[in-house]
Design an enzyme around this catalytic site. Sequence first.
Site, PDB file in Angstrom:
ATOM      1  N   ARG A  46       0.836  -1.199   0.000  1.00 33.05           N
ATOM      2  CA  ARG A  46       0.000   0.000   0.000  1.00 33.05           C
ATOM      3  C   ARG A  46       0.869   1.247   0.000  1.00 33.05           C
ATOM      4  O   ARG A  46       0.507   2.275  -0.570  1.00 33.05           O
ATOM      5  CB  ARG A  46      -0.932   0.003   1.221  1.00 33.05           C
ATOM      6  CG  ARG A  46      -1.697   1.312   1.395  1.00 33.05           C
ATOM      7  CD  ARG A  46      -2.865   1.184   2.369  1.00 33.05           C
ATOM      8  NE  ARG A  46      -2.546   0.483   3.575  1.00 33.05           N
ATOM      9  CZ  ARG A  46      -1.906   1.016   4.627  1.00 33.05           C
ATOM     10  NH1 ARG A  46      -1.483   2.264   4.581  1.00 33.05           N
ATOM     11  NH2 ARG A  46      -1.685   0.298   5.704  1.00 33.05           N
ATOM     12  N   TYR A  98     -15.865  18.259 -15.168  1.00 32.59           N
ATOM     13  CA  TYR A  98     -16.461  16.928 -15.223  1.00 32.59           C
ATOM     14  C   TYR A  98     -17.533  16.797 -14.138  1.00 32.59           C
ATOM     15  O   TYR A  98     -17.358  17.259 -13.014  1.00 32.59           O
ATOM     16  CB  TYR A  98     -15.360  15.886 -15.037  1.00 32.59           C
ATOM     17  CG  TYR A  98     -15.850  14.482 -14.794  1.00 32.59           C
ATOM     18  CD1 TYR A  98     -16.716  13.857 -15.690  1.00 32.59           C
ATOM     19  CD2 TYR A  98     -15.424  13.771 -13.685  1.00 32.59           C
ATOM     20  CE1 TYR A  98     -17.159  12.559 -15.461  1.00 32.59           C
ATOM     21  CE2 TYR A  98     -15.855  12.473 -13.453  1.00 32.59           C
ATOM     22  CZ  TYR A  98     -16.724  11.875 -14.342  1.00 32.59           C
ATOM     23  OH  TYR A  98     -17.166  10.601 -14.121  1.00 32.59           O
ATOM     24  N   ASP A 170      -7.028  19.983 -14.009  1.00 28.13           N
ATOM     25  CA  ASP A 170      -7.309  18.672 -14.579  1.00 28.13           C
ATOM     26  C   ASP A 170      -6.855  18.704 -16.035  1.00 28.13           C
ATOM     27  O   ASP A 170      -7.436  19.406 -16.863  1.00 28.13           O
ATOM     28  CB  ASP A 170      -8.806  18.372 -14.477  1.00 28.13           C
ATOM     29  CG  ASP A 170      -9.149  16.947 -14.901  1.00 28.13           C
ATOM     30  OD1 ASP A 170      -8.406  16.375 -15.719  1.00 28.13           O
ATOM     31  OD2 ASP A 170     -10.166  16.423 -14.425  1.00 28.13           O
ATOM     32  N   LYS A 195      -7.929   7.562 -19.274  1.00 31.72           N
ATOM     33  CA  LYS A 195      -8.164   8.144 -20.585  1.00 31.72           C
ATOM     34  C   LYS A 195      -6.906   8.058 -21.465  1.00 31.72           C
ATOM     35  O   LYS A 195      -6.411   6.980 -21.727  1.00 31.72           O
ATOM     36  CB  LYS A 195      -8.643   9.590 -20.415  1.00 31.72           C
ATOM     37  CG  LYS A 195      -9.753   9.770 -19.352  1.00 31.72           C
ATOM     38  CD  LYS A 195     -10.965   8.874 -19.564  1.00 31.72           C
ATOM     39  CE  LYS A 195     -12.165   9.254 -18.719  1.00 31.72           C
ATOM     40  NZ  LYS A 195     -12.018   9.135 -17.279  1.00 31.72           N
TER      41      LYS A 195
END
Length: 377
Positions: A46, A98, A170, A195
Amino acid sequence: MGFSTTAIHAGNEPDASTGAVSVPIYQTSTYAQDGLGRHKGYEYARTQNPTRSALEKNIAALENARFGFAFASGMSAIDTSLKLVKAGDHVILGDNTYGGTFRLFSKILVNYGIEFNVADTSNVADLEKSFKPNTKLVFVETPTNPIMTVTDLKAVSDLAHANGAKVICDNTFMSPYFQRPIDHGVDVVVHSTTKYLNGHSDSVGGFVALNDEKDAEWIGFVQNSIGAILSPFDSFLVLRGTKTLAVRMEAHDRNGRMVANFLTEHPRVEKVYYPGLVSHPQHELAKQQQSGFGGMVSFETGSLDNARKVLEGVKIITLGESLGGVESLISHPATMTHASVPAESRAKLGITDGLVRVSVGIEDIEDILEDLDQALS
């Protein structure tokens, strides 16, 4: 090094034990230690993983950033970056981001004492009016999803810094190939690696890139504390994707320009949103801070019925969520990506029931245009 060389080699050193050219998938949850307090730099997956570390070095280098963190999704990356503010702080959010980003602010963060308001970040005068004494952050997306409005990153960064605030951008739509916000003064860059960075529609992930060491320590601490990490296998997939980012983005850009021009001349299309068009209100700004225009194109069909006919009429282009894959995807922002945005706000922004968004892929352009033409007709 040039961009393509960096994309192929940054973080991709041959494996020390075997000489493997591709970074191995270190599919492990923990690591053997030599003794108490003695290990090889890795304790628990982690916290650290060699495959993820390689990806973090790679994308940070592409964004001209000193630090990078790979997350389980774009939204977990955005959420963690917003941990740079605390209860009582005020955030200015771009009015056309978004839908998931708006939902995070309006449905979740407000419950924890984070104030926010939306503003048109492409209008610096309008943005300036939104600052308050407790404003600590400006969150922008450029070009915006799905109206493709372009924000002047340097102007916004200068304004924010003068008011004691930081800027998060972003950069998902452009990728670091076409736009590097840190070069324009932005403090933190976020991505949905799902993306363009991955580019093959087979992985969900996110990324945060930044230069400030203190902020990077906090982002890393938060990520480790909440466990919002990208898996070794997904890290491997995105590393594979970034190696071809340059050639893919050139192809997306080339096809995107041709689709935008085709739609502009089509009798069934009322309006086209694409920064590469001379008619776009921020075309010149886009030319200044971007090295290309990309493959995201939105267009107005006039009604929900018209939009439905197009969305359900395509044969090669796929109706579905997401964007940035090698295959062309088509979507309906009002009911898909921006369903969580109030209808009144959508209407004000131009996200009508007739608006259709296309993520133009890298198929043969003749096939893409023929498919759009038959669907529109």
